[in-house]
Design an enzyme around this catalytic site. Structure first.
Site, PDB file in Angstrom:
ATOM      1  N   ARG A 163      49.951  26.388 -52.015  1.00 56.54           N
ATOM      2  CA  ARG A 163      49.329  26.856 -53.269  1.00 56.54           C
ATOM      3  C   ARG A 163      50.040  28.102 -53.785  1.00 56.54           C
ATOM      4  NH1 ARG A 163      42.769  25.882 -53.339  1.00 56.54           N
ATOM      5  NH2 ARG A 163      42.783  23.904 -52.230  1.00 56.54           N
TER       6      ARG A 163
ATOM      7  N   HIS B  22      35.401  25.228 -42.974  1.00 53.68           N
ATOM      8  CA  HIS B  22      35.259  23.966 -43.723  1.00 53.68           C
ATOM      9  C   HIS B  22      36.191  24.003 -44.938  1.00 53.68           C
ATOM     10  CE1 HIS B  22      33.669  22.114 -47.398  1.00 53.68           C
ATOM     11  NE2 HIS B  22      33.172  21.140 -46.645  1.00 53.68           N
ATOM     12  N   ASN B  23      36.203  25.131 -45.651  1.00 59.06           N
ATOM     13  CA  ASN B  23      37.056  25.239 -46.840  1.00 59.06           C
ATOM     14  C   ASN B  23      38.535  25.224 -46.464  1.00 59.06           C
ATOM     15  OD1 ASN B  23      34.575  25.570 -48.048  1.00 59.06           O
ATOM     16  ND2 ASN B  23      35.272  27.169 -49.431  1.00 59.06           N
TER      17      ASN B  23
ATOM     18  N   THR C 129      20.667  39.099 -65.603  1.00 53.55           N
ATOM     19  CA  THR C 129      20.714  39.132 -67.068  1.00 53.55           C
ATOM     20  C   THR C 129      19.801  38.007 -67.556  1.00 53.55           C
ATOM     21  OG1 THR C 129      22.606  37.656 -67.097  1.00 53.55           O
ATOM     22  CG2 THR C 129      23.100  40.003 -67.170  1.00 53.55           C
TER      23      THR C 129
ATOM     24  N   HIS D  99      60.056  43.817 -22.071  1.00 55.12           N
ATOM     25  CA  HIS D  99      58.639  43.438 -22.167  1.00 55.12           C
ATOM     26  C   HIS D  99      58.165  42.652 -20.945  1.00 55.12           C
ATOM     27  CE1 HIS D  99      58.164  45.093 -26.098  1.00 55.12           C
ATOM     28  NE2 HIS D  99      59.123  44.351 -26.614  1.00 55.12           N
TER      29      HIS D  99
ATOM     30  N   MET E  80      25.695  27.152 -59.330  1.00 56.79           N
ATOM     31  CA  MET E  80      25.104  26.718 -58.059  1.00 56.79           C
ATOM     32  C   MET E  80      23.618  27.045 -57.985  1.00 56.79           C
ATOM     33  SD  MET E  80      27.409  25.161 -56.315  1.00 56.79           S
ATOM     34  CE  MET E  80      26.904  25.154 -54.600  1.00 56.79           C
TER      35      MET E  80
ATOM     36  N   ARG F 149      62.588  38.897 -25.471  1.00 57.27           N
ATOM     37  CA  ARG F 149      61.702  40.068 -25.505  1.00 57.27           C
ATOM     38  C   ARG F 149      62.008  40.999 -24.347  1.00 57.27           C
ATOM     39  NH1 ARG F 149      56.562  39.189 -24.593  1.00 57.27           N
ATOM     40  NH2 ARG F 149      55.854  40.988 -25.796  1.00 57.27           N
TER      41      ARG F 149
ATOM     42  N   LYS G  76      31.256  27.551 -42.803  1.00 58.38           N
ATOM     43  CA  LYS G  76      31.575  27.182 -44.187  1.00 58.38           C
ATOM     44  C   LYS G  76      33.003  27.598 -44.536  1.00 58.38           C
ATOM     45  CE  LYS G  76      31.646  25.947 -48.350  1.00 58.38           C
ATOM     46  NZ  LYS G  76      31.405  26.644 -49.572  1.00 58.38           N
TER      47      LYS G  76
ATOM     48  N   SER H 115      27.929  23.668 -49.162  1.00 52.88           N
ATOM     49  CA  SER H 115      29.092  22.972 -49.714  1.00 52.88           C
ATOM     50  C   SER H 115      28.656  21.741 -50.481  1.00 52.88           C
ATOM     51  CB  SER H 115      30.046  22.550 -48.608  1.00 52.88           C
ATOM     52  OG  SER H 115      31.099  21.783 -49.176  1.00 52.88           O
TER      53      SER H 115
ATOM     54  N   GLU I  54      39.425  21.788 -45.892  1.00 58.84           N
ATOM     55  CA  GLU I  54      39.481  21.161 -47.223  1.00 58.84           C
ATOM     56  C   GLU I  54      40.853  21.410 -47.885  1.00 58.84           C
ATOM     57  OE1 GLU I  54      35.952  22.156 -49.653  1.00 58.84           O
ATOM     58  OE2 GLU I  54      37.370  22.674 -51.236  1.00 58.84           O
TER      59      GLU I  54
HETATM   60  P1  NDP Z   1      28.585  31.430 -61.271  1.00 58.63           P
HETATM   61  O1  NDP Z   1      29.653  32.337 -61.754  1.00 58.63           O
HETATM   62  O2  NDP Z   1      28.248  30.223 -62.050  1.00 58.63           O
HETATM   63  O3  NDP Z   1      27.251  32.268 -61.082  1.00 58.63           O
HETATM   64  C1  NDP Z   1      27.257  33.545 -60.527  1.00 58.63           C
HETATM   65  C2  NDP Z   1      25.846  34.088 -60.555  1.00 58.63           C
HETATM   66  O4  NDP Z   1      25.862  35.409 -59.999  1.00 58.63           O
HETATM   67  C3  NDP Z   1      25.288  34.228 -61.973  1.00 58.63           C
HETATM   68  O5  NDP Z   1      23.914  33.937 -61.912  1.00 58.63           O
HETATM   69  C4  NDP Z   1      25.548  35.683 -62.282  1.00 58.63           C
HETATM   70  O6  NDP Z   1      24.705  36.200 -63.276  1.00 58.63           O
HETATM   71  C5  NDP Z   1      25.228  36.300 -60.940  1.00 58.63           C
HETATM   72  N1  NDP Z   1      25.759  37.644 -60.791  1.00 58.63           N
HETATM   73  C6  NDP Z   1      27.026  38.046 -60.992  1.00 58.63           C
HETATM   74  N2  NDP Z   1      27.137  39.370 -60.756  1.00 58.63           N
HETATM   75  C7  NDP Z   1      25.904  39.808 -60.417  1.00 58.63           C
HETATM   76  C8  NDP Z   1      25.375  41.067 -60.037  1.00 58.63           C
HETATM   77  N3  NDP Z   1      26.148  42.163 -59.972  1.00 58.63           N
HETATM   78  N4  NDP Z   1      24.071  41.148 -59.738  1.00 58.63           N
HETATM   79  C9  NDP Z   1      23.288  40.047 -59.783  1.00 58.63           C
HETATM   80  N5  NDP Z   1      23.731  38.827 -60.113  1.00 58.63           N
HETATM   81  C10 NDP Z   1      25.034  38.713 -60.428  1.00 58.63           C
HETATM   82  O7  NDP Z   1      28.997  31.073 -59.770  1.00 58.63           O
HETATM   83  P2  NDP Z   1      28.533  29.845 -58.861  1.00 58.63           P
HETATM   84  O8  NDP Z   1      27.126  29.496 -59.145  1.00 58.63           O
HETATM   85  O9  NDP Z   1      29.576  28.804 -58.902  1.00 58.63           O
HETATM   86  O10 NDP Z   1      28.645  30.504 -57.408  1.00 58.63           O
HETATM   87  C11 NDP Z   1      27.610  31.290 -56.852  1.00 58.63           C
HETATM   88  C12 NDP Z   1      27.926  31.473 -55.389  1.00 58.63           C
HETATM   89  O11 NDP Z   1      27.987  30.190 -54.762  1.00 58.63           O
HETATM   90  C13 NDP Z   1      29.279  32.130 -55.134  1.00 58.63           C
HETATM   91  O12 NDP Z   1      29.186  32.947 -54.011  1.00 58.63           O
HETATM   92  C14 NDP Z   1      30.174  30.939 -54.854  1.00 58.63           C
HETATM   93  O13 NDP Z   1      31.291  31.299 -54.072  1.00 58.63           O
HETATM   94  C15 NDP Z   1      29.225  30.035 -54.107  1.00 58.63           C
HETATM   95  N6  NDP Z   1      29.561  28.624 -54.078  1.00 58.63           N
HETATM   96  C16 NDP Z   1      30.060  28.001 -55.197  1.00 58.63           C
HETATM   97  C17 NDP Z   1      30.371  26.657 -55.167  1.00 58.63           C
HETATM   98  C18 NDP Z   1      30.885  25.951 -56.388  1.00 58.63           C
HETATM   99  O14 NDP Z   1      31.321  24.798 -56.252  1.00 58.63           O
HETATM  100  N7  NDP Z   1      30.832  26.555 -57.566  1.00 58.63           N
HETATM  101  C19 NDP Z   1      30.191  25.870 -53.919  1.00 58.63           C
HETATM  102  C20 NDP Z   1      29.590  26.598 -52.846  1.00 58.63           C
HETATM  103  C21 NDP Z   1      29.310  27.926 -52.935  1.00 58.63           C
HETATM  104  P3  NDP Z   1      25.301  36.466 -64.748  1.00 58.63           P
HETATM  105  O15 NDP Z   1      26.008  35.218 -65.163  1.00 58.63           O
HETATM  106  O16 NDP Z   1      24.114  36.786 -65.562  1.00 58.63           O
HETATM  107  O17 NDP Z   1      26.278  37.595 -64.603  1.00 58.63           O
END
Ligand code: NDP
Length: 466
Positions: free
Chosen positions: A286, A184-185, A34, A451, A13, A445, A181, A127, A188
């Site tokens: 689910r 919304h989920n 990282t 009650h 994202m 009850r 949000k 979203s 969904e």
């Molecule tokens: P990813 O797993 O692709 O990315 C997660 C990111 O968080 C990476 O950049 C990762 O870095 C970083 N990260 C993890 N742990 C740490 C930490 N301790 N400190 C700093 N950075 C950290 O997830 P998404 O991009 O899919 O999701 C990101 C957010 O967006 C989440 O909260 C998700 O719920 C939300 N979201 C996702 C959607 C989707 O469709 N995927 C839709 C809407 C919201 P590294 O890889 O280097 O560990």
């Protein structure tokens, strides 16, 4: 170098949101804790400019004041850890936006923690998945309005557009954006399960092939059911497995995953006395699907109904399914918007229900034609008690309820579980009942627990020596 915004977290994202911002003219600083993800992203850039940083301090220093930082990391402890690292580097008036799927109560806690530092904190619901993040998601920002106003030009620019309007609007204070949000989920979940049940009926009860059902979904997507979820379901049904040549859906294991937002929606509803049975039924569907081993063992043990030899007129029953699906959808959205309304009243959030429906019209997973009519219902009556009683929906349900009854009855008779269709009908029939059976509950009850109960013919509280 002065960057106009910074994005932390370059996963699926985050990197797409950063590219979306850059494509819309922002000078975007990017940082990931990282190094690898940053390097991978920089290698893949295709004409866009993102400015990479490998130290959080230099990343923050590169931002124009007030600094605007958009966090897109795994929700939970990662979000807290990023915020804690940012606090000593930011100044009063700077703004952190959390675009992850954070629980709205975590957002409220973080808002309170940042308040004494004078740092603005916006919980920004996003979203639309990977593609939405890049091309325009639906955006639900909550927090202090004056901080939102600072970032509104960027958020509205990167948001999806529907009829020329940005799918981004100020939702309300503190955790309101993430709350919207979350629900919304939940909606969904219900929408997806209703579609899955329509498929089950078409496949099992009407003996249609996957290809034929794909055709039906495509046709439905040209009418009032037009939505992203119907559209992608048609495409999913067309997809063939490379290995076996079978429809891919036939080789996908029937165990649904989930990441928790549906569960949060149900828990919040239960905690606050909000009837969201269809959404919760979708969550339980689910959970039940996950018990694959047990279901396989139970199959030869548990009896079903005698084989139903009644043959159904296909054209007639396909139309019943379509109407039942639309009616189920109305009931599910009525529950989700009730959750918005009741929670808004509990928290004094003044949630803009009409605008929430509008920003869902594009960018997000539940985007649909249908949201225009929901918005119009709230435009006509902002304090509408329930979408079901809005004239448009009352008329629709009056015409479609018989189809839902037909499908649910046929499902019951043939032993096919249609949990969300059944739950939609139960909700509809319960909601339109002026006199429920809760008198029996109150009597029970009072009988076993003293009650007390109220009477419908006089004031006061009563107890009977049963
Ligand atoms: P990813 O797993 O692709 O990315 C997660 C990111 O968080 C990476 O950049 C990762 O870095 C970083 N990260 C993890 N742990 C740490 C930490 N301790 N400190 C700093 N950075 C950290 O997830 P998404 O991009 O899919 O999701 C990101 C957010 O967006 C989440 O909260 C998700 O719920 C939300 N979201 C996702 C959607 C989707 O469709 N995927 C839709 C809407 C919201 P590294 O890889 O280097 O560990």
């Amino acid at each position: 170098m002065v960057n106009t915004i910074g994005v932390i977290g370059l996963g699926v994202m985050g990197r797409n949101i950063a590219l979306n911002m850059a494509n819309n003219g922002e000078q975007v600083a990017v940082y990931n804790y990282t190094r690898d993800l940053t390097d991978q992203l920089m290698e893949k850039l295709d004409g866009q400019t993102l400015i990479p940083y490998y130290e959080l301090e230099t990343f923050v220093q590169s931002l124009a004041v007030p600094r605007k930082v958009f966090i897109m990391v795994t929700a939970g402890t990662a979000t807290d850890s990023v915020i804690q690292s940012l606090i000593p580097l930011l100044q009063q008036g700077d703004i952190i936006m959390d675009g992850g799927n954070s629980h709205y109560q975590d957002t409220e806690r973080r808002y309170d923690e940042l308040k004494p530092h004078g740092i603005g904190y916006l919980g920004v619901g996003v979203s639309g998945g990977e593609v939405g993040a890049l091309t325009g998601p639906s955006i639900m920002p909550g927090g202090d309005l004056h901080f939102y106003n600072e970032v509104a030009p960027i958020l509205t620019k990167i948001a999806a557009k529907a009829d020329g309007e940005a799918c981004c609007t100020y939702i309300g204070p503190k955790g309101a954006g993430h709350f919207v949000k979350m629900v919304h989920n939940g909606i969904e979940y219900a929408d997806m399960q209703l579609i899955a049940e329509a498929y089950t009926f078409l496949r099992g009860n009407l003996s249609l092939s996957v290809e034929e059902i794909a055709d039906i979904f495509e046709t439905w997507n040209e009418g009032e059911l037009k939505s992203y979820l119907i559209e992608i379901t048609a495409e999913i049904l067309r997809k063939k497995d490379n290995v076996t040549g079978l429809p891919l859906v036939d080789v996908i294991l029937d165990q649904a995953g989930q990441k928790g937002t549906g569960k949060w929606t149900s828990l919040q509803a239960i905690d606050n006395g909000i009837p969201t049975s269809i959404i919760t039924e979708a969550l339980f569907a689910r959970y039940l699907s996950a018990l694959k081993e047990e279901r396989i063992q139970a199959q030869p043990i548990l009896a079903g109904p005698a084989k139903n030899t009644q043959s159904l007129d296909k054209a007639e029953w396909i139309e019943y399914v379509r109407q039942a699906l639309y009616m189920g959808k109305i009931c599910a959205y009525a529950q989700g918007f009730t959750q918005y309304k009741m929670t808004s009243e509990i928290n004094n959030w003044n949630l803009p229900l009409k605008d929430i429906a509008l920003i869902f019209r594009n960018g997000c997973i539940i985007r649909a034609e249908f949201l225009n009519v929901i918005s119009e219902a709230y435009d006509e009556k902002a304090d509408l008690a329930n979408l079901l009683i809005a004239p448009y929906f009352a008329d629709k349900t009056a015409r479609y309820q018989q189809s839902l009854r037909n499908i649910v009855c046929e499902g019951i008779q043939s032993g096919v579980a249609l949990p969300c269709f059944s739950s939609s009908l139960a909700y509809y029939d319960s909601y339109r009942t002026g006199a429920s059976n809760a008198n029996i509950l109150q009597a029970q009850r009072d009988y076993f627990g003293a009650h007390t109960y109220k009477r419908n013919d006089m004031e006061g509280t009563f107890h009977t020596e049963w």
